[in-house]
Design an enzyme around this catalytic site. Structure first.
Site, mmCIF file in Angstrom:
data_model
loop_
_atom_site.group_PDB
_atom_site.id
_atom_site.type_symbol
_atom_site.label_atom_id
_atom_site.label_comp_id
_atom_site.label_asym_id
_atom_site.label_seq_id
_atom_site.Cartn_x
_atom_site.Cartn_y
_atom_site.Cartn_z
ATOM 1 C CG ASP A 49 -0.354 -0.081 2.529
ATOM 2 O OD1 ASP A 49 0.890 -0.144 2.616
ATOM 3 O OD2 ASP A 49 -1.102 -0.082 3.532
ATOM 4 C CB SER A 50 4.563 1.707 0.023
ATOM 5 O OG SER A 50 4.797 0.542 -0.751
ATOM 6 C CG ASP A 88 0.417 -4.107 2.079
ATOM 7 O OD1 ASP A 88 0.492 -5.005 2.939
ATOM 8 O OD2 ASP A 88 1.271 -3.223 1.951
ATOM 9 C CE LYS A 118 2.882 -5.885 4.057
ATOM 10 N NZ LYS A 118 2.407 -4.807 4.971
ATOM 11 C CD GLU A 120 -0.004 -1.339 8.519
ATOM 12 O OE1 GLU A 120 -0.369 -0.720 9.537
ATOM 13 O OE2 GLU A 120 0.501 -0.785 7.536
ATOM 14 C CD GLU A 187 7.620 -0.191 8.077
ATOM 15 O OE1 GLU A 187 7.854 0.937 7.569
ATOM 16 O OE2 GLU A 187 6.614 -0.866 7.790
#
Length: 288
Positions: A49-50, A88, A118, A120, A187
């Site tokens: 999602d970056s 993501d 993925k 979080e 991270e």
């Protein structure tokens, strides 16, 4: 049999089996050409999602939508053949409850063809991870600095700097493992915490700003290639693409303004046969 059909794409078992072995090579990609370039070298390609920040110019990842992740995920799958592709799940697509998480994860996998998603891994995430894994969705966790939570933590700040934070990050990593995640991204944490987590879980850890003690490493490709003036402390630039692109763009602009481009090499010319054919057409008064 075509060459493409002979290439085997890595599976979740391949990634899980890398625990304690040769480090996993992971990078982000958002389009087909970049995925094709990195595919022979990367074990895992993350459609992160970056993309919201490095491609779409958003101030954070919070504004990224499912439609954006699907679009970029489809492109990466077209460009890759052997890498394990993870997409993501964007902010707001899985936090409400496990059913919401499954519906959106299933959509991502159906519409992109990716091998895993993925999420979080906040305190709420273990239930969602278990729900997804039980229903056939491989899940990569993500602990430590969680970009989707920057509005809560007050920015992109390293995590695990005090005992309470360290305990929370460790608990979230273990919860993700116990819920069935096949790997975990760590991270923005101190080296000793990353090492402790890596030793404490049986699944591969993939570090970004978390030291070489992890079972693999990932970077945002645009950072690694030097496309931005500023990058986080944990990034090593392996290229100077910003300068190279600027040099190329300036050269093109200079040539256009000087009428040096296009030149004879880039210009179509009539052959003698074309010239004769056009002459005949021009001289035919009947129009036939």
């Amino acid at each position: 049999m075509s060459m493409q059909s002979q290439i085997r794409r890595k599976t979740v078992r391949d990634i899980a089996a890398a625990k304690g072995g040769e480090p996993l090579v992971c990078l982000t990609a958002y389009d087909a050409p970049m995925a094709e370039i990195m595919d022979p070298h990367a074990d895992v390609i993350l459609v992160g999602d970056s993309v919201g920040m490095v491609v779409h110019g958003l101030p954070s990842t919070v504004g990224v939508t499912m439609e954006m992740m699907i679009l970029h995920g489809q492109a990466v799958m077209r460009g890759s053949q052997q890498a394990f592709v993870v997409v993501d799940m964007p902010f707001g697509s899985y936090e409400t409850n496990a059913d919401q998480a499954f519906l959106n994860a299933a959509r991502l996998m159906k519409e992109t063809g990716c091998q895993a998603v993925k999420i979080e891994s906040g305190a709420y995430a273990a239930q969602q991870i278990r729900h997804l894994v039980d229903r056939g969705v491989p899940v990569m966790g993500h602990v430590g600095l969680r970009p989707q939570a920057i509005n809560v933590v007050g920015g992109f700040k390293a995590q695990g700097r005090n005992d309470d934070e360290r305990q929370r990050v460790m608990e979230e990593a273990k919860a993700a493992e116990e819920a069935g995640a096949f790997s975990i991204v760590i991270e923005g944490v101190a080296e000793d915490l990353a090492e402790e987590i890596t030793k404490s879980v049986s699944i591969p850890t993939i570090g970004i700003g978390a030291s070489a003690s992890c079972d693999g490493q990932i970077l945002v490709t645009h950072d690694m290639l030097g496309l931005f003036d500023w990058t986080p402390k944990f990034v090593r630039k392996y290229g100077g693409m910003r300068e190279e692109i600027e040099k190329s763009v300036k050269g093109y602009a200079d040539d256009v303004r000087a009428r040096a481009f296009p030149g004879s090499a880039e210009t179509y010319k009539l052959t003698k046969a074309d010239d004769k054919r056009l002459s005949r057409l021009g001289g035919d008064k009947s129009g036939s």
